[in-house]
Design a protein around this motif. Structure first.
Motif, PDB file in Angstrom:
ATOM      1  N   ASP A 104      60.541   1.163 -24.363  1.00  0.00           N
ATOM      2  CA  ASP A 104      61.683   0.678 -25.138  1.00  0.00           C
ATOM      3  C   ASP A 104      62.986   0.821 -24.343  1.00  0.00           C
ATOM      4  OD1 ASP A 104      62.871  -0.529 -27.348  1.00  0.00           O
ATOM      5  OD2 ASP A 104      63.315   1.409 -28.311  1.00  0.00           O
ATOM      6  N   LEU A 105      62.934   0.337 -23.114  1.00  0.00           N
ATOM      7  CA  LEU A 105      64.095   0.370 -22.234  1.00  0.00           C
ATOM      8  C   LEU A 105      64.559  -1.049 -21.936  1.00  0.00           C
ATOM      9  CD1 LEU A 105      62.996   3.012 -19.577  1.00  0.00           C
ATOM     10  CD2 LEU A 105      64.851   3.272 -21.228  1.00  0.00           C
ATOM     11  N   ASN A 106      65.844  -1.197 -21.751  1.00  0.00           N
ATOM     12  CA  ASN A 106      66.428  -2.455 -21.318  1.00  0.00           C
ATOM     13  C   ASN A 106      66.889  -2.271 -19.873  1.00  0.00           C
ATOM     14  OD1 ASN A 106      66.307  -3.966 -23.786  1.00  0.00           O
ATOM     15  ND2 ASN A 106      67.892  -2.590 -24.560  1.00  0.00           N
ATOM     16  N   SER A 108      69.618  -2.834 -18.679  1.00  0.00           N
ATOM     17  CA  SER A 108      70.969  -2.249 -18.697  1.00  0.00           C
ATOM     18  C   SER A 108      70.932  -0.733 -18.850  1.00  0.00           C
ATOM     19  CB  SER A 108      71.800  -2.866 -19.820  1.00  0.00           C
ATOM     20  OG  SER A 108      71.204  -2.610 -21.077  1.00  0.00           O
ATOM     21  N   ASP A 109      69.846  -0.198 -19.395  1.00  0.00           N
ATOM     22  CA  ASP A 109      69.697   1.258 -19.512  1.00  0.00           C
ATOM     23  C   ASP A 109      69.490   1.893 -18.138  1.00  0.00           C
ATOM     24  OD1 ASP A 109      69.809   1.076 -22.311  1.00  0.00           O
ATOM     25  OD2 ASP A 109      67.622   0.903 -22.487  1.00  0.00           O
ATOM     26  N   ILE A 110      69.006   1.114 -17.201  1.00  0.00           N
ATOM     27  CA  ILE A 110      68.662   1.631 -15.883  1.00  0.00           C
ATOM     28  C   ILE A 110      69.784   1.359 -14.884  1.00  0.00           C
ATOM     29  CG2 ILE A 110      67.022   1.418 -13.969  1.00  0.00           C
ATOM     30  CD1 ILE A 110      64.982   0.530 -16.140  1.00  0.00           C
TER      31      ILE A 110
END
Length: 111
Positions: A104-106, A108-110
């Motif tokens: 559940d990562l985008n 933009s989270d990284i």
């Protein structure tokens, strides 16, 4: 040299040479080690190096000058770059996308 057991050694050697081309450590016209020398460097049977060099030759990345040796071909950088981009998009990116979804990562989270 330590090789990954999940991929054929000759392909891993091919990848190492391609990485050296992309990093511009090897440039068009540069001579690469002879089959015998490369076998000693990588600590593999020379036949393994022959397979690697044949693959690179077939792909137009290196060429052989009989009696002289193997050399990096003109356009090798562009050829390797295109191949590795295509491989990344077709093979690695789908795995990364799936993992991002599972966690559940985008992006933009990284980044």
């Amino acid at each position: 040299m330590d090789f990954n057991g999940n991929k054929a050694i000759y392909l891993q050697i091919t990848d190492i040479i391609c990485d050296r081309i992309l990093s511009r450590e090897l440039k068009p016209g540069d001579r690469i080690p002879s089959v015998r020398d490369a076998g000693a460097d990588f600590q593999v049977n020379p036949n393994t190096i022959v397979r690697s060099y044949e693959k690179l030759t077939d792909e137009g990345i290196i060429y052989n000058r009989r009696g002289i040796g193997y050399f990096i071909a003109d356009g090798a950088f562009d050829t390797v770059l295109e191949q590795q981009r295509r491989e990344f998009i077709e093979q690695e990116l789908p795995q990364i996308k799936r993992r991002l979804q599972l966690l559940d990562l985008n992006p933009s989270d990284i980044f």
